[in-house]
Design a protein around this motif. Structure first.
Motif, mmCIF file in Angstrom:
data_model
loop_
_atom_site.group_PDB
_atom_site.id
_atom_site.type_symbol
_atom_site.label_atom_id
_atom_site.label_comp_id
_atom_site.label_asym_id
_atom_site.label_seq_id
_atom_site.Cartn_x
_atom_site.Cartn_y
_atom_site.Cartn_z
ATOM 1 N N ILE A 164 0.842 -1.189 0.000
ATOM 2 C CA ILE A 164 0.000 0.000 0.000
ATOM 3 C C ILE A 164 0.880 1.243 0.000
ATOM 4 O O ILE A 164 1.827 1.351 0.776
ATOM 5 N N TYR A 165 0.548 2.184 -0.877
ATOM 6 C CA TYR A 165 1.283 3.440 -0.962
ATOM 7 C C TYR A 165 0.287 4.596 -0.821
ATOM 8 O O TYR A 165 -0.820 4.529 -1.338
ATOM 9 N N VAL A 166 0.713 5.639 -0.121
ATOM 10 C CA VAL A 166 -0.137 6.820 0.045
ATOM 11 C C VAL A 166 0.316 7.907 -0.916
ATOM 12 O O VAL A 166 1.485 8.296 -0.933
ATOM 13 N N GLN A 167 -0.586 8.352 -1.753
ATOM 14 C CA GLN A 167 -0.379 9.511 -2.619
ATOM 15 C C GLN A 167 -1.626 10.388 -2.503
ATOM 16 O O GLN A 167 -2.731 9.920 -2.790
ATOM 17 N N PRO A 168 -1.483 11.621 -2.061
ATOM 18 C CA PRO A 168 -2.666 12.488 -1.937
ATOM 19 C C PRO A 168 -3.389 12.665 -3.268
ATOM 20 O O PRO A 168 -2.800 12.489 -4.344
ATOM 21 N N HIS A 169 -4.653 13.004 -3.177
ATOM 22 C CA HIS A 169 -5.489 13.233 -4.362
ATOM 23 C C HIS A 169 -4.981 14.407 -5.183
ATOM 24 O O HIS A 169 -4.985 14.366 -6.425
ATOM 25 N N GLY A 170 -4.514 15.458 -4.488
ATOM 26 C CA GLY A 170 -4.155 16.695 -5.186
ATOM 27 C C GLY A 170 -5.357 17.612 -5.293
ATOM 28 O O GLY A 170 -6.512 17.192 -5.146
ATOM 29 N N LEU A 171 -5.094 18.879 -5.539
ATOM 30 C CA LEU A 171 -6.159 19.872 -5.639
ATOM 31 C C LEU A 171 -6.524 20.146 -7.091
ATOM 32 O O LEU A 171 -5.638 20.246 -7.948
ATOM 33 N N PRO A 172 -7.811 20.283 -7.379
ATOM 34 C CA PRO A 172 -8.214 20.654 -8.743
ATOM 35 C C PRO A 172 -7.828 22.099 -9.027
ATOM 36 O O PRO A 172 -7.484 22.858 -8.110
ATOM 37 N N ASN A 173 -7.880 22.480 -10.279
ATOM 38 C CA ASN A 173 -7.622 23.881 -10.632
ATOM 39 C C ASN A 173 -8.725 24.764 -10.056
ATOM 40 O O ASN A 173 -9.875 24.343 -9.911
ATOM 41 N N ALA A 174 -8.350 25.988 -9.719
ATOM 42 C CA ALA A 174 -9.349 26.938 -9.220
ATOM 43 C C ALA A 174 -10.406 27.187 -10.289
ATOM 44 O O ALA A 174 -10.111 27.201 -11.487
ATOM 45 N N LYS A 175 -11.634 27.386 -9.857
ATOM 46 C CA LYS A 175 -12.742 27.612 -10.782
ATOM 47 C C LYS A 175 -12.737 29.045 -11.304
ATOM 48 O O LYS A 175 -12.240 29.958 -10.649
ATOM 49 N N SER A 176 -13.316 29.220 -12.483
ATOM 50 C CA SER A 176 -13.504 30.558 -13.052
ATOM 51 C C SER A 176 -14.983 30.909 -13.019
ATOM 52 O O SER A 176 -15.847 30.041 -13.213
ATOM 53 N N LEU A 177 -15.270 32.170 -12.790
ATOM 54 C CA LEU A 177 -16.665 32.618 -12.707
ATOM 55 C C LEU A 177 -17.191 32.880 -14.117
ATOM 56 O O LEU A 177 -17.001 33.950 -14.677
ATOM 57 N N ILE A 178 -17.823 31.861 -14.673
ATOM 58 C CA ILE A 178 -18.368 31.964 -16.028
ATOM 59 C C ILE A 178 -19.882 31.809 -15.956
ATOM 60 O O ILE A 178 -20.396 30.801 -15.501
ATOM 61 N N GLY A 282 -14.369 15.183 -2.720
ATOM 62 C CA GLY A 282 -14.010 16.081 -3.813
ATOM 63 C C GLY A 282 -14.450 17.510 -3.536
ATOM 64 O O GLY A 282 -13.772 18.465 -3.915
ATOM 65 N N VAL A 283 -15.584 17.667 -2.846
ATOM 66 C CA VAL A 283 -16.082 19.007 -2.525
ATOM 67 C C VAL A 283 -15.126 19.724 -1.576
ATOM 68 O O VAL A 283 -14.842 20.914 -1.732
ATOM 69 N N LEU A 284 -14.606 18.997 -0.580
ATOM 70 C CA LEU A 284 -13.639 19.598 0.346
ATOM 71 C C LEU A 284 -12.397 20.086 -0.401
ATOM 72 O O LEU A 284 -11.899 21.189 -0.154
ATOM 73 N N LEU A 285 -11.907 19.285 -1.332
ATOM 74 C CA LEU A 285 -10.724 19.681 -2.106
ATOM 75 C C LEU A 285 -11.033 20.883 -3.004
ATOM 76 O O LEU A 285 -10.178 21.748 -3.209
ATOM 77 N N GLU A 286 -12.268 20.943 -3.520
ATOM 78 C CA GLU A 286 -12.675 22.113 -4.297
ATOM 79 C C GLU A 286 -12.648 23.370 -3.434
ATOM 80 O O GLU A 286 -12.226 24.438 -3.885
ATOM 81 N N CYS A 287 -13.121 23.237 -2.196
ATOM 82 C CA CYS A 287 -13.106 24.387 -1.275
ATOM 83 C C CYS A 287 -11.682 24.867 -1.042
ATOM 84 O O CYS A 287 -11.402 26.077 -1.078
ATOM 85 N N MET A 288 -10.781 23.952 -0.802
ATOM 86 C CA MET A 288 -9.393 24.311 -0.547
ATOM 87 C C MET A 288 -8.750 24.950 -1.772
ATOM 88 O O MET A 288 -8.018 25.937 -1.665
ATOM 89 N N ALA A 289 -9.025 24.391 -2.946
ATOM 90 C CA ALA A 289 -8.430 24.919 -4.177
ATOM 91 C C ALA A 289 -8.909 26.330 -4.485
ATOM 92 O O ALA A 289 -8.191 27.124 -5.106
ATOM 93 N N ASN A 290 -10.133 26.650 -4.052
ATOM 94 C CA ASN A 290 -10.726 27.954 -4.346
ATOM 95 C C ASN A 290 -10.768 28.879 -3.131
ATOM 96 O O ASN A 290 -11.372 29.946 -3.198
ATOM 97 N N ASP A 291 -10.111 28.464 -2.048
ATOM 98 C CA ASP A 291 -10.105 29.225 -0.793
ATOM 99 C C ASP A 291 -11.528 29.616 -0.382
ATOM 100 O O ASP A 291 -11.814 30.755 -0.017
ATOM 101 N N LYS A 292 -12.407 28.621 -0.469
ATOM 102 C CA LYS A 292 -13.810 28.821 -0.102
ATOM 103 C C LYS A 292 -14.045 28.189 1.277
ATOM 104 O O LYS A 292 -13.804 26.992 1.468
ATOM 105 N N PRO A 293 -14.502 28.957 2.270
ATOM 106 C CA PRO A 293 -14.715 28.373 3.598
ATOM 107 C C PRO A 293 -15.827 27.338 3.585
ATOM 108 O O PRO A 293 -16.790 27.445 2.820
ATOM 109 N N CYS A 294 -15.679 26.327 4.447
ATOM 110 C CA CYS A 294 -16.692 25.280 4.518
ATOM 111 C C CYS A 294 -16.909 24.879 5.971
ATOM 112 O O CYS A 294 -16.061 25.107 6.840
#
Length: 354
Positions: A164-178, A282-294
């Motif tokens: 077993i190896y641990v590799q973090p998921h990583g953060l998605p790209n920040a969203k754009s307001l479209i 995935g939602v938590l990682l989206e919050c972190m990537a976009n500096d959105k409080p949760c």
């Protein structure tokens, strides 16, 4: 002595649009390792990842994924997709073969061995299903597994001697307001947002703690708090209950509409039940990537991310939820955002491969 480049085959045998962000993150990290990458995807999936078709050594026929065949039918389709991969791809050419997703029953039946598999919900679903655990165990005897957090590795270490190896998921790209007025179907949503001082948005439906969401809706205290603070509570539900200061979304949102709603929201509610284990939000990682409080359910899987918060984000009941929402209104970011040390959440394959 110069490091010798290794040849890596990256395979995603399942047509899952929800994994596009994940695949992009891992492929980018693998490319940074400096090794040679080739791919196997369901035909056309590489277009979603901006991968040149010359790097794809085999395309799985899309006929296996044309429609939902039910649990048994889908597993049979996955099995044949794996057989096609074995038939048309020479595994011996590669130093490392990574399956970015897998279904344990069909994978076991395919008899594919000596590969590195990536866990998404496989371990989580095996906890409550003896059948799935049986097949997952059989698969892990002959293959290694990448898990996305230390908690999952600790759990598996109690079950057997696996690689077993641990590799973090990583953060998605920040969203754009479209947002354009062409999205007429979701116009009612956007019109409601501007009527309120703050937006509290619960994006998840399939994984959400429906009992807690229903408890919120029935709570006079919570409803009064929303009205007092001029907050709109937006959540997803197929059976909407009409109440003041709430907006229920019962339709599927386009990606643009979802991104717009996410970015326009002031706080994201991540309400998951206690059986949400050994998987990533995935939602938590989206919050972190976009500096959105949760505000987040106080369960072990989510609390393992507590070190990345600059505030106490975890609630156990309605009173604590209200308290955190109120505290966030006074939170002083000092120009540094709501999160810290996020580079620790990025995968790094340099040592893993070498």
């Amino acid at each position: 002595m110069k490091d010798v480049k290794k040849k890596i085959l990256y395979i995603d045998p399942l047509l899952q649009n929800g994994h596009v962000n994940f695949n992009n993150i891992y492929i980018e990290s693998l490319r940074k390792s400096g090794h040679l990458l080739e791919f196997v995807f369901v035909r056309g999936y590489e277009d979603k990842l901006n991968i040149d078709s010359s790097e794809v050594v085999y395309s799985i026929p899309k006929v296996f994924f044309k429609k939902d065949l039910g649990k048994l039918g889908n597993r049979i389709a996955y099995f044949f997709a794996l057989l096609f991969i074995k038939l048309f791809v020479d595994f011996k050419k590669y130093d490392l073969i990574i399956f970015s997703s897998f279904e344990e029953v069909s994978f076991f039946l395919s008899n594919i061995k000596k590969c590195c598999l990536i866990n998404h919900i496989n371990v989580s679903t095996s906890v409550e299903s003896k059948v799935k655990y049986f097949f997952l165990n059989k698969v892990l005897i002959n293959n290694s597994l990448i898990v996305l957090d230390k908690e999952t590795k600790s759990y598996l270490s109690t079950k057997g001697s696996y690689k077993i190896y641990v590799q973090p998921h990583g953060l998605p790209n920040a969203k754009s307001l479209i947002h354009t007025n062409e999205d007429d179907e979701f116009g009612y949503i956007f019109e409601e947002l501007i009527k309120y001082k703050k937006i509290l948005f619960s994006p998840s439906e399939s994984s959400s703690d429906k009992d807690f969401i229903n408890e919120l809706i029935r709570s006079n205290k919570f409803m009064e708090y929303l009205e007092q603070e001029d907050i709109l509570f937006v959540y997803k539900d197929k059976s909407p209950v009409v109440k003041r200061n709430t907006l229920v979304i019962s339709v599927f949102l386009s990606q643009n509409a979802y991104d717009y709603l996410f970015l326009k929201s002031d706080i994201i509610l991540i309400a998951y039940p206690t059986n949400f284990k050994y998987r990533v939000s995935g939602v938590l990682l989206e919050c972190m990537a976009n500096d959105k409080p949760c505000v987040v359910s106080r369960i072990d899987t989510l609390e393992s991310y507590s070190d990345f918060f600059k505030y106490d984000a975890f609630y156990s009941n309605i009173d604590e939820l209200i308290q955190i929402i109120g505290d966030l209104g006074k939170f002083n970011q000092n120009g540094g955002g709501f999160y810290r040390s996020l580079t620790m959440l990025e995968p790094n394959f340099n040592n893993f491969i070498n």
